[in-house]
Design a protein around this motif. Structure first.
Motif, short mmCIF file in Angstrom:
data_model
loop_
_atom_site.label_atom_id
_atom_site.label_comp_id
_atom_site.label_asym_id
_atom_site.label_seq_id
_atom_site.Cartn_x
_atom_site.Cartn_y
_atom_site.Cartn_z
N TRP A 158 0.84 -1.21 0.00
CA TRP A 158 0.00 0.00 0.00
C TRP A 158 0.87 1.26 0.00
O TRP A 158 0.62 2.21 -0.73
CB TRP A 158 -0.94 0.00 1.20
N ASN A 159 1.91 1.26 0.84
CA ASN A 159 2.81 2.42 0.89
C ASN A 159 3.53 2.63 -0.44
O ASN A 159 3.78 3.76 -0.85
CB ASN A 159 3.82 2.28 2.03
N PHE A 160 3.87 1.54 -1.11
CA PHE A 160 4.48 1.64 -2.44
C PHE A 160 3.52 2.32 -3.40
O PHE A 160 3.91 3.18 -4.19
CB PHE A 160 4.88 0.26 -2.95
N HIS A 161 2.26 1.96 -3.31
CA HIS A 161 1.21 2.58 -4.13
C HIS A 161 1.12 4.08 -3.83
O HIS A 161 1.02 4.90 -4.74
CB HIS A 161 -0.10 1.84 -3.85
N ILE A 162 1.17 4.43 -2.57
CA ILE A 162 1.12 5.85 -2.18
C ILE A 162 2.36 6.58 -2.72
O ILE A 162 2.26 7.71 -3.21
CB ILE A 162 1.01 5.99 -0.65
N ASP A 163 3.53 5.94 -2.64
CA ASP A 163 4.75 6.54 -3.19
C ASP A 163 4.64 6.79 -4.69
O ASP A 163 5.08 7.82 -5.19
CB ASP A 163 5.97 5.66 -2.90
N LEU A 164 4.03 5.83 -5.41
CA LEU A 164 3.83 6.01 -6.85
C LEU A 164 2.91 7.20 -7.14
O LEU A 164 3.17 7.99 -8.05
CB LEU A 164 3.27 4.75 -7.49
N LEU A 165 1.83 7.29 -6.37
CA LEU A 165 0.92 8.42 -6.55
C LEU A 165 1.63 9.74 -6.26
O LEU A 165 1.38 10.75 -6.93
CB LEU A 165 -0.31 8.28 -5.65
N GLU A 166 2.52 9.72 -5.27
CA GLU A 166 3.27 10.93 -4.93
C GLU A 166 4.25 11.30 -6.05
O GLU A 166 4.38 12.48 -6.40
CB GLU A 166 4.02 10.72 -3.61
N LYS A 167 4.90 10.30 -6.64
CA LYS A 167 5.88 10.55 -7.70
C LYS A 167 5.21 11.15 -8.95
O LYS A 167 5.81 11.99 -9.61
CB LYS A 167 6.60 9.26 -8.10
N VAL A 168 3.99 10.70 -9.27
CA VAL A 168 3.31 11.23 -10.46
C VAL A 168 2.55 12.51 -10.15
O VAL A 168 1.96 13.11 -11.03
CB VAL A 168 2.38 10.19 -11.11
N GLY A 169 2.54 12.92 -8.89
CA GLY A 169 1.90 14.18 -8.50
C GLY A 169 0.41 14.10 -8.27
O GLY A 169 -0.27 15.12 -8.18
N ALA A 170 -0.13 12.88 -8.16
CA ALA A 170 -1.58 12.72 -7.99
C ALA A 170 -1.99 12.55 -6.54
O ALA A 170 -3.19 12.56 -6.24
CB ALA A 170 -2.06 11.51 -8.80
N LEU A 171 -1.05 12.40 -5.62
CA LEU A 171 -1.39 12.14 -4.23
C LEU A 171 -2.22 13.26 -3.60
O LEU A 171 -3.20 12.95 -2.90
CB LEU A 171 -0.15 11.86 -3.40
N PRO A 172 -1.91 14.54 -3.80
CA PRO A 172 -2.75 15.58 -3.19
C PRO A 172 -4.22 15.49 -3.63
O PRO A 172 -5.12 15.71 -2.82
CB PRO A 172 -2.12 16.88 -3.65
N THR A 173 -4.45 15.13 -4.89
CA THR A 173 -5.82 14.97 -5.37
C THR A 173 -6.51 13.80 -4.68
O THR A 173 -7.67 13.88 -4.29
CB THR A 173 -5.82 14.75 -6.90
N PHE A 174 -5.78 12.69 -4.51
CA PHE A 174 -6.33 11.52 -3.85
C PHE A 174 -6.60 11.80 -2.37
O PHE A 174 -7.56 11.28 -1.81
CB PHE A 174 -5.39 10.32 -3.99
N VAL A 175 -5.76 12.61 -1.73
CA VAL A 175 -5.97 12.95 -0.33
C VAL A 175 -7.21 13.82 -0.17
O VAL A 175 -7.99 13.65 0.76
CB VAL A 175 -4.71 13.64 0.26
N ARG A 176 -7.40 14.76 -1.10
CA ARG A 176 -8.59 15.63 -1.04
C ARG A 176 -9.88 14.86 -1.35
O ARG A 176 -10.92 15.17 -0.80
CB ARG A 176 -8.45 16.78 -2.03
N GLN A 177 -9.78 13.88 -2.23
CA GLN A 177 -10.96 13.10 -2.64
C GLN A 177 -10.67 11.61 -2.47
O GLN A 177 -10.29 10.92 -3.41
CB GLN A 177 -11.30 13.40 -4.10
N PRO A 178 -10.82 11.07 -1.26
CA PRO A 178 -10.46 9.68 -0.98
C PRO A 178 -11.25 8.65 -1.78
O PRO A 178 -10.81 7.50 -1.89
CB PRO A 178 -10.73 9.52 0.52
N LEU A 179 -12.39 9.04 -2.35
CA LEU A 179 -13.13 8.07 -3.16
C LEU A 179 -12.42 7.73 -4.47
O LEU A 179 -12.80 6.80 -5.17
CB LEU A 179 -14.54 8.60 -3.46
N LEU A 180 -11.36 8.46 -4.78
CA LEU A 180 -10.56 8.12 -5.95
C LEU A 180 -9.79 6.81 -5.75
O LEU A 180 -9.47 6.13 -6.73
CB LEU A 180 -9.59 9.26 -6.28
N PHE A 181 -9.50 6.45 -4.50
CA PHE A 181 -8.82 5.18 -4.23
C PHE A 181 -9.65 3.99 -4.73
O PHE A 181 -9.16 3.19 -5.53
CB PHE A 181 -8.48 5.02 -2.74
N PRO A 182 -10.92 3.84 -4.29
CA PRO A 182 -11.70 2.72 -4.84
C PRO A 182 -11.99 2.90 -6.33
O PRO A 182 -12.09 1.92 -7.06
CB PRO A 182 -12.99 2.71 -4.01
#
Length: 158
Positions: free
Chosen positions: A94-118
């Motif tokens: 899971w943390n690797f997945h979060i790191d990938l989202l951070e590297k592509v710059g999408a993590l802030p969007t996912f944090v603001r809208q957690p329904l993007l995870f499912p």
């Protein structure tokens, strides 16, 4: 043996060359099998013959006392340790997945809208169905480490 069987139907490509995954999973499976068997041998050396005092003569066992109770406790402890190791491994995925989202710059969007995870899980699962199971199990494992918005949904493994 199971590593060779599972790995024979998989492969990976790196550096412009492809490899059969059996070369990776075979030795890994053999190593894990050796670890499990060595643990079991250590447990079997401690067990003596059944004590007749544990039986009442009518086929009803009395309360487990002695070496067999220790073996049962050891078996439960071993199972708990293996289960905890799997949870930590999946939380790391899971943390690797979060790191990938951070590297592509999408993590802030996912944090603001957690329904993007499912939503992402479902979208990727349409192309690669086994992803749903792995992603769901990784999310459950990471949830045991209290993932939240403050930690950017990153599992803090202790």
């Amino acid at each position: 043996m199971s590593g060779w069987f599972v790995g024979s139907s998989m492969g990976f490509v790196t550096g412009g060359a492809g490899y059969n995954a059996a070369w990776v999973f075979g030795p890994l499976g053999a190593f894990i099998g050796w670890l499990v068997s060595s643990k079991m041998e250590q447990g079997s050396n401690a067990v003596k013959n059944n004590d007749p005092a544990e039986h009442d003569g009518y086929g009803n066992d009395q309360e487990a006392v002695g070496p067999s109770a220790e073996l049962g406790d050891r078996g439960i402890k071993f199972f708990q340790e293996v289960l905890w190791s799997v949870v930590v491994l999946l939380a790391t995925v899971w943390n690797f997945h979060i790191d990938l989202l951070e590297k592509v710059g999408a993590l802030p969007t996912f944090v603001r809208q957690p329904l993007l995870f499912p939503g992402m899980c479902i979208a990727v699962s349409l192309v690669f169905p086994p992803f749903f199971i792995v992603y769901f199990l990784a999310w459950v494992a990471a949830s045991t480490f209290n993932i939240c918005e403050e930690t950017n949904y990153r599992a803090t493994i202790k």
